[in-house]
Design a protein around this motif. Structure first.
Motif, PDB file in Angstrom:
ATOM      1  N   VAL A   1       0.813  -1.220   0.000  1.00 40.74           N
ATOM      2  CA  VAL A   1       0.000   0.000   0.000  1.00 40.74           C
ATOM      3  C   VAL A   1       0.847   1.271   0.000  1.00 40.74           C
ATOM      4  O   VAL A   1       0.464   2.267  -0.613  1.00 40.74           O
ATOM      5  CB  VAL A   1      -0.971  -0.010   1.213  1.00 40.74           C
ATOM      6  N   GLU A   2       1.975   1.249   0.661  1.00 40.76           N
ATOM      7  CA  GLU A   2       2.778   2.461   0.835  1.00 40.76           C
ATOM      8  C   GLU A   2       3.118   3.178  -0.481  1.00 40.76           C
ATOM      9  O   GLU A   2       2.976   4.399  -0.555  1.00 40.76           O
ATOM     10  CB  GLU A   2       4.055   2.124   1.606  1.00 40.76           C
ATOM     11  N   PRO A   3       3.542   2.478  -1.534  1.00 41.14           N
ATOM     12  CA  PRO A   3       3.844   3.190  -2.785  1.00 41.14           C
ATOM     13  C   PRO A   3       2.614   3.889  -3.387  1.00 41.14           C
ATOM     14  O   PRO A   3       2.744   4.899  -4.071  1.00 41.14           O
ATOM     15  CB  PRO A   3       4.351   2.099  -3.725  1.00 41.14           C
ATOM     16  N   ALA A   4       1.436   3.346  -3.122  1.00 44.78           N
ATOM     17  CA  ALA A   4       0.215   3.965  -3.644  1.00 44.78           C
ATOM     18  C   ALA A   4       0.017   5.361  -3.064  1.00 44.78           C
ATOM     19  O   ALA A   4      -0.469   6.262  -3.755  1.00 44.78           O
ATOM     20  CB  ALA A   4      -0.995   3.085  -3.353  1.00 44.78           C
ATOM     21  N   VAL A   5       0.410   5.563  -1.810  1.00 47.17           N
ATOM     22  CA  VAL A   5       0.290   6.894  -1.195  1.00 47.17           C
ATOM     23  C   VAL A   5       1.155   7.883  -1.950  1.00 47.17           C
ATOM     24  O   VAL A   5       0.702   8.977  -2.320  1.00 47.17           O
ATOM     25  CB  VAL A   5       0.664   6.858   0.308  1.00 47.17           C
TER      26      VAL A   5
ATOM     27  N   GLU B   1       1.557  12.476  -5.768  1.00 49.07           N
ATOM     28  CA  GLU B   1       2.043  13.082  -7.016  1.00 49.07           C
ATOM     29  C   GLU B   1       0.880  13.430  -7.932  1.00 49.07           C
ATOM     30  O   GLU B   1       0.845  14.529  -8.505  1.00 49.07           O
ATOM     31  CB  GLU B   1       3.004  12.126  -7.730  1.00 49.07           C
ATOM     32  N   ARG B   2      -0.069  12.506  -8.072  1.00 47.88           N
ATOM     33  CA  ARG B   2      -1.237  12.758  -8.933  1.00 47.88           C
ATOM     34  C   ARG B   2      -2.050  13.930  -8.418  1.00 47.88           C
ATOM     35  O   ARG B   2      -2.570  14.712  -9.209  1.00 47.88           O
ATOM     36  CB  ARG B   2      -2.108  11.514  -9.033  1.00 47.88           C
TER      37      ARG B   2
ATOM     38  N   ARG C   1      -9.176   9.105  -2.832  1.00 44.42           N
ATOM     39  CA  ARG C   1      -8.383   7.869  -2.879  1.00 44.42           C
ATOM     40  C   ARG C   1      -7.146   7.982  -2.003  1.00 44.42           C
ATOM     41  O   ARG C   1      -6.771   7.029  -1.318  1.00 44.42           O
ATOM     42  CB  ARG C   1      -8.002   7.535  -4.324  1.00 44.42           C
ATOM     43  N   LEU C   2      -6.503   9.143  -2.008  1.00 41.75           N
ATOM     44  CA  LEU C   2      -5.319   9.365  -1.190  1.00 41.75           C
ATOM     45  C   LEU C   2      -5.658   9.251   0.296  1.00 41.75           C
ATOM     46  O   LEU C   2      -4.976   8.550   1.046  1.00 41.75           O
ATOM     47  CB  LEU C   2      -4.698  10.734  -1.490  1.00 41.75           C
TER      48      LEU C   2
END
Length: 181
Positions: free
Chosen positions: A132-136, A141-142, A157-158
């Motif tokens: 999950v961590e990389p998704a944060v 960035e998005r 989502r963030l």
């Protein structure tokens, strides 16, 4: 030749219940009902419980060990998990889920099944945190690059993903406190 499909969450749930203790379809269906302990997270109707038993039996993950008389009608077949079934279950329980959207269902189901089995959830928690961590970071960035309605959706989502990390971290802290105590 067709490859064997992965087990569905309901089938894993039935396997976990039978690894916990032997049982028959009727009793398993009660636990998988919407108001049952497992069913409150992942429910299965009675016909799907019996189909899951059939699939698990065909794959050698459970085995019939006897019969008991039914209250009204035919006798009930008692099943238990095989050693292969227990091994596959432990492997599956340690695998993180692929998407944040699966946290409420599949990840929570795994945590509950681990707790019921008396198994240590740390490997799953650690693996899920890594997943999950990389998704944060990606969502942060998005968010900086988005605007309007996209920004609203990305922010949601963030924040949802951050909440998942917080949930995992709180369980890891609880686990560490329990291990130390």
């Amino acid at each position: 030749m067709a490859t064997e499909r992965d087990l569905a969450p309901g089938e894993w749930s039935i396997l976990a219940l039978l690894a916990e203790k032997p049982g028959h379809g009727w009793a398993l269906a009660r636990q998988m009902a919407r108001d049952g302990e497992i069913g409150s997270v992942w429910s299965l109707g009675r016909p799907l419980v019996y189909r899951a038993i059939e699939v698990l039996d065909e794959r050698g993950l459970i085995e019939a060990i006897g019969h008991e008389p039914g209250l009204r009608g035919p006798s009930r077949t008692i099943f238990r998990a095989t050693e292969e079934g227990r091994s596959e279950l432990e492997r599956w329980l340690a695998e993180p889920v692929d998407h944040v959207r699966e946290i409420r269902s599949l990840f929570l189901l795994k945590l509950i099944l681990l707790e019921r089995a008396g198994l240590d959830p740390k490997a799953l928690l650690d693996a899920q945190r890594v997943q999950v961590e990389p998704a944060v970071r990606t969502l942060e960035e998005r968010l900086s690059e988005s605007e309007g309605t996209e920004q609203i959706l990305v922010r949601f989502r963030l924040e949802s993903t951050r909440a998942v990390l917080h949930f995992i971290d709180s369980l890891l802290v609880r686990h560490a406190a329990g291990a130390a105590g």
